[in-house]
Write a protein that holds these residues in place. Structure first.
Motif, short mmCIF file in Angstrom:
data_model
loop_
_atom_site.label_atom_id
_atom_site.label_comp_id
_atom_site.label_asym_id
_atom_site.label_seq_id
_atom_site.Cartn_x
_atom_site.Cartn_y
_atom_site.Cartn_z
N ARG A 1 0.82 -1.22 0.00
CA ARG A 1 0.00 0.00 0.00
C ARG A 1 0.84 1.26 0.00
NH1 ARG A 1 -1.71 0.26 4.83
NH2 ARG A 1 -3.20 1.94 4.48
N THR B 1 -8.34 1.85 1.60
CA THR B 1 -7.79 0.84 2.51
C THR B 1 -8.91 0.00 3.11
OG1 THR B 1 -5.83 2.15 3.05
CG2 THR B 1 -6.51 0.50 4.66
N GLY C 1 -9.53 -3.90 2.43
CA GLY C 1 -9.61 -4.85 3.53
C GLY C 1 -10.90 -5.64 3.51
N ARG D 1 -3.08 -4.12 12.81
CA ARG D 1 -2.92 -3.17 11.71
C ARG D 1 -1.87 -2.11 12.03
NH1 ARG D 1 -4.62 -5.58 7.19
NH2 ARG D 1 -6.86 -5.87 7.05
N PHE E 1 -0.58 -6.14 4.65
CA PHE E 1 -2.00 -5.78 4.76
C PHE E 1 -2.91 -6.87 4.22
CE2 PHE E 1 -5.90 -3.82 3.24
CZ PHE E 1 -6.28 -3.06 4.33
N THR F 1 -9.64 -2.11 11.25
CA THR F 1 -8.82 -1.82 10.08
C THR F 1 -8.73 -0.33 9.82
OG1 THR F 1 -9.28 -3.96 9.02
CG2 THR F 1 -8.65 -2.13 7.57
N SER G 1 -5.21 1.49 10.58
CA SER G 1 -4.50 1.90 9.37
C SER G 1 -4.35 3.41 9.26
CB SER G 1 -5.23 1.38 8.12
OG SER G 1 -5.34 -0.02 8.13
#
Length: 224
Positions: free
Chosen positions: A61, A85, A89, A132, A139, A160, A164
């Motif tokens: 990422r 993201t 996820g 995370r 990821f 998440t 993140s």
């Protein structure tokens, strides 16, 4: 047999996506900037879609977060990168649950498998958030692991998103890392996130560990 076919098909698709990500040439920063300027308001939406789809496979990422800062600016870049993201996820989680959950369920009678599954599911948001925050954990594979566990989708997505956020903000803001050197501030941020994640994970492990009885074994009364 049907479950094995789905798993094999998923692995083949995953390998194809990974091979495509490694072989398809990517344009440079100048070309990407010109492309985004030419698209106007459509750039954030297209970037979100590409980010979410590509990072569902094991693609780092960091490249997309750096590109988000260069192309979209700090505020819009952080918002788009975080949304992508969470979407990535969710895709990885749901794909793994559809393809591999049946296989894990058949092995839940095994002690180690059951222990990991229970600690992740009972830890909920804190467990996912802590994992995370640790930068060395990839990821997409973590999304797959959560998908085949018993953790529910809503706590997983919340963990998440929150877990993140710090790393996403750091990489988007420090977009000048594309010069080829890693800024010291980025390393400090990663170390701090890893430490916080490890502490949170330790708390989850301790809170979900089976408690030993405070007293000795209970003996049955003697019968006459």
């Amino acid at each position: 047999m049907a479950g094995r076919t789905r798993i094999v098909g998923g692995l083949v698709l995953l390998a194809a996506l990974g091979a495509a990500a490694l072989t398809v040439p990517l344009p440079g920063p100048v070309a990407l900037r010109a492309w985004a300027d030419g698209l106007g308001p459509a750039a954030p939406l297209l970037f979100l879609l590409v980010y979410a789809v590509c990072t569902t496979a094991p693609v780092p990422r960091t490249v997309f977060n750096l590109a988000a800062g260069l192309l979209l600016g700090e505020a819009v870049g952080v918002a788009v990168a975080l949304a992508a993201t969470v979407a990535s996820g969710a895709l990885g989680f749901l794909a793994a649950r559809a393809l591999g959950r049946e296989l894990v369920t058949r092995h839940l009678h095994r002690g180690p498998v059951r222990a990991v599954d229970e600690r992740l599911s009972r830890g909920g948001v804190l467990a996912v958030l802590s994992l995370r925050l640790i930068p060395v954990l990839p990821f997409a594979p973590l999304s797959y692991c959560c998908g085949v566990s018993s953790v529910r989708l809503r706590p997983y997505l919340a963990g998440t998103a929150v877990g993140s956020l710090p790393g996403t903000v750091a990489v988007v803001v420090l977009g000048d890392a594309l010069t080829g050197t890693t800024p010291p501030a980025l390393l400090v941020c990663y170390a701090a996130f890893a430490a916080v994640g490890a502490l949170g994970l330790l708390r989850v492990v301790r809170s979900t560990a089976p408690r030993r009885a405070a007293t000795g074994p209970v003996t049955e009364p003697a019968t006459t």
